[in-house]
Write a protein that holds these residues in place. Structure first.
Motif, PDB file in Angstrom:
ATOM      1  N   MET A   1     -63.271 -32.940 126.371  1.00 56.09           N
ATOM      2  CA  MET A   1     -62.819 -32.693 125.016  1.00 56.09           C
ATOM      3  C   MET A   1     -63.940 -33.079 124.056  1.00 56.09           C
ATOM      4  O   MET A   1     -64.452 -34.189 124.110  1.00 56.09           O
ATOM      5  CB  MET A   1     -61.554 -33.529 124.752  1.00 56.09           C
ATOM      6  N   HIS A   2     -64.325 -32.149 123.244  1.00 57.48           N
ATOM      7  CA  HIS A   2     -65.409 -32.371 122.289  1.00 57.48           C
ATOM      8  C   HIS A   2     -64.884 -32.169 120.869  1.00 57.48           C
ATOM      9  O   HIS A   2     -63.939 -31.407 120.658  1.00 57.48           O
ATOM     10  CB  HIS A   2     -66.570 -31.416 122.573  1.00 57.48           C
ATOM     11  N   PRO A   3     -65.488 -32.825 119.901  1.00 56.44           N
ATOM     12  CA  PRO A   3     -65.013 -32.699 118.517  1.00 56.44           C
ATOM     13  C   PRO A   3     -65.089 -31.250 118.013  1.00 56.44           C
ATOM     14  O   PRO A   3     -66.142 -30.627 118.048  1.00 56.44           O
ATOM     15  CB  PRO A   3     -65.973 -33.587 117.722  1.00 56.44           C
ATOM     16  N   ASN A   4     -63.967 -30.727 117.594  1.00 55.59           N
ATOM     17  CA  ASN A   4     -63.876 -29.412 116.947  1.00 55.59           C
ATOM     18  C   ASN A   4     -62.468 -29.259 116.390  1.00 55.59           C
ATOM     19  O   ASN A   4     -61.627 -30.137 116.568  1.00 55.59           O
ATOM     20  CB  ASN A   4     -64.248 -28.275 117.918  1.00 55.59           C
ATOM     21  N   ILE A   5     -62.185 -28.177 115.723  1.00 54.99           N
ATOM     22  CA  ILE A   5     -60.884 -27.988 115.081  1.00 54.99           C
ATOM     23  C   ILE A   5     -59.749 -27.991 116.104  1.00 54.99           C
ATOM     24  O   ILE A   5     -58.657 -28.512 115.838  1.00 54.99           O
ATOM     25  CB  ILE A   5     -60.861 -26.708 114.205  1.00 54.99           C
ATOM     26  N   THR A   6     -59.999 -27.457 117.276  1.00 58.17           N
ATOM     27  CA  THR A   6     -58.968 -27.445 118.317  1.00 58.17           C
ATOM     28  C   THR A   6     -58.654 -28.859 118.781  1.00 58.17           C
ATOM     29  O   THR A   6     -57.480 -29.221 118.929  1.00 58.17           O
ATOM     30  CB  THR A   6     -59.414 -26.564 119.509  1.00 58.17           C
ATOM     31  N   THR A   7     -59.686 -29.655 118.974  1.00 56.45           N
ATOM     32  CA  THR A   7     -59.483 -31.055 119.370  1.00 56.45           C
ATOM     33  C   THR A   7     -58.669 -31.782 118.309  1.00 56.45           C
ATOM     34  O   THR A   7     -57.751 -32.542 118.621  1.00 56.45           O
ATOM     35  CB  THR A   7     -60.832 -31.762 119.577  1.00 56.45           C
ATOM     36  N   TYR A   8     -59.008 -31.558 117.050  1.00 56.00           N
ATOM     37  CA  TYR A   8     -58.271 -32.173 115.946  1.00 56.00           C
ATOM     38  C   TYR A   8     -56.782 -31.846 116.053  1.00 56.00           C
ATOM     39  O   TYR A   8     -55.930 -32.735 115.953  1.00 56.00           O
ATOM     40  CB  TYR A   8     -58.842 -31.682 114.613  1.00 56.00           C
ATOM     41  N   ARG A   9     -56.462 -30.589 116.280  1.00 58.09           N
ATOM     42  CA  ARG A   9     -55.062 -30.170 116.371  1.00 58.09           C
ATOM     43  C   ARG A   9     -54.364 -30.785 117.592  1.00 58.09           C
ATOM     44  O   ARG A   9     -53.196 -31.182 117.517  1.00 58.09           O
ATOM     45  CB  ARG A   9     -54.967 -28.654 116.404  1.00 58.09           C
ATOM     46  N   ILE A  10     -55.075 -30.847 118.707  1.00 55.44           N
ATOM     47  CA  ILE A  10     -54.509 -31.442 119.924  1.00 55.44           C
ATOM     48  C   ILE A  10     -54.224 -32.921 119.708  1.00 55.44           C
ATOM     49  O   ILE A  10     -53.163 -33.428 120.083  1.00 55.44           O
ATOM     50  CB  ILE A  10     -55.457 -31.231 121.123  1.00 55.44           C
ATOM     51  N   VAL A  11     -55.167 -33.623 119.107  1.00 53.58           N
ATOM     52  CA  VAL A  11     -54.993 -35.060 118.857  1.00 53.58           C
ATOM     53  C   VAL A  11     -53.823 -35.292 117.898  1.00 53.58           C
ATOM     54  O   VAL A  11     -52.986 -36.173 118.132  1.00 53.58           O
ATOM     55  CB  VAL A  11     -56.298 -35.689 118.316  1.00 53.58           C
ATOM     56  N   LYS A  12     -53.759 -34.509 116.832  1.00 52.15           N
ATOM     57  CA  LYS A  12     -52.631 -34.629 115.899  1.00 52.15           C
ATOM     58  C   LYS A  12     -51.304 -34.438 116.635  1.00 52.15           C
ATOM     59  O   LYS A  12     -50.364 -35.211 116.448  1.00 52.15           O
ATOM     60  CB  LYS A  12     -52.749 -33.566 114.799  1.00 52.15           C
ATOM     61  N   GLY A  13     -51.237 -33.420 117.469  1.00 52.90           N
ATOM     62  CA  GLY A  13     -50.023 -33.147 118.230  1.00 52.90           C
ATOM     63  C   GLY A  13     -49.677 -34.255 119.203  1.00 52.90           C
ATOM     64  O   GLY A  13     -48.495 -34.576 119.397  1.00 52.90           O
ATOM     65  N   ALA A  14     -50.695 -34.853 119.795  1.00 49.73           N
ATOM     66  CA  ALA A  14     -50.454 -35.944 120.746  1.00 49.73           C
ATOM     67  C   ALA A  14     -49.849 -37.156 120.037  1.00 49.73           C
ATOM     68  O   ALA A  14     -48.948 -37.810 120.566  1.00 49.73           O
ATOM     69  CB  ALA A  14     -51.759 -36.331 121.443  1.00 49.73           C
ATOM     70  N   PHE A  15     -50.327 -37.454 118.839  1.00 49.17           N
ATOM     71  CA  PHE A  15     -49.733 -38.561 118.079  1.00 49.17           C
ATOM     72  C   PHE A  15     -48.275 -38.253 117.730  1.00 49.17           C
ATOM     73  O   PHE A  15     -47.408 -39.119 117.853  1.00 49.17           O
ATOM     74  CB  PHE A  15     -50.527 -38.841 116.796  1.00 49.17           C
ATOM     75  N   VAL A  16     -47.998 -37.028 117.331  1.00 54.68           N
ATOM     76  CA  VAL A  16     -46.626 -36.627 116.991  1.00 54.68           C
ATOM     77  C   VAL A  16     -45.731 -36.721 118.225  1.00 54.68           C
ATOM     78  O   VAL A  16     -44.595 -37.197 118.152  1.00 54.68           O
ATOM     79  CB  VAL A  16     -46.598 -35.208 116.379  1.00 54.68           C
ATOM     80  N   ALA A  17     -46.243 -36.306 119.370  1.00 48.45           N
ATOM     81  CA  ALA A  17     -45.477 -36.366 120.616  1.00 48.45           C
ATOM     82  C   ALA A  17     -45.113 -37.805 120.988  1.00 48.45           C
ATOM     83  O   ALA A  17     -44.104 -38.047 121.654  1.00 48.45           O
ATOM     84  CB  ALA A  17     -46.264 -35.710 121.755  1.00 48.45           C
ATOM     85  N   GLN A  18     -45.932 -38.759 120.526  1.00 48.99           N
ATOM     86  CA  GLN A  18     -45.657 -40.179 120.770  1.00 48.99           C
ATOM     87  C   GLN A  18     -44.703 -40.757 119.724  1.00 48.99           C
ATOM     88  O   GLN A  18     -44.369 -41.934 119.766  1.00 48.99           O
ATOM     89  CB  GLN A  18     -46.955 -40.996 120.716  1.00 48.99           C
TER      90      GLN A  18
END
Length: 66
Positions: free
Chosen positions: A1-18
């Motif tokens: 996983m490298h920094p980019n807009i997709t990573t940003y969205r995945i990370v945001k979603g992972a926090f929400v899932a928690q």
């Protein structure tokens, strides 16, 4: 996983899932939300940005590909 807009969205979603959010995590860890967003999107680089990227991704419960 490298920094980019997709990573940003995945990370945001992972926090929400928690049951949380990137915003909440930033507040609790005294990190500027806009800076964290730029780090996750790859708009900032350097040692400190790299360390913060790793910390955020780890807190989201995700793994970093090296």
């Amino acid at each position: 996983m490298h920094p980019n807009i997709t990573t940003y969205r995945i990370v945001k979603g992972a926090f929400v899932a928690q049951g949380g959010s990137l915003s909440r995590w930033c507040r609790e860890n005294h990190i500027c939300l806009s800076y964290a967003q730029k780090v996750l999107k790859g708009e900032r680089s350097g040692k400190l940005s790299g360390a913060l990227y790793s910390k955020i991704v780890s807190a989201a419960g995700l793994l970093i590909d090296e």
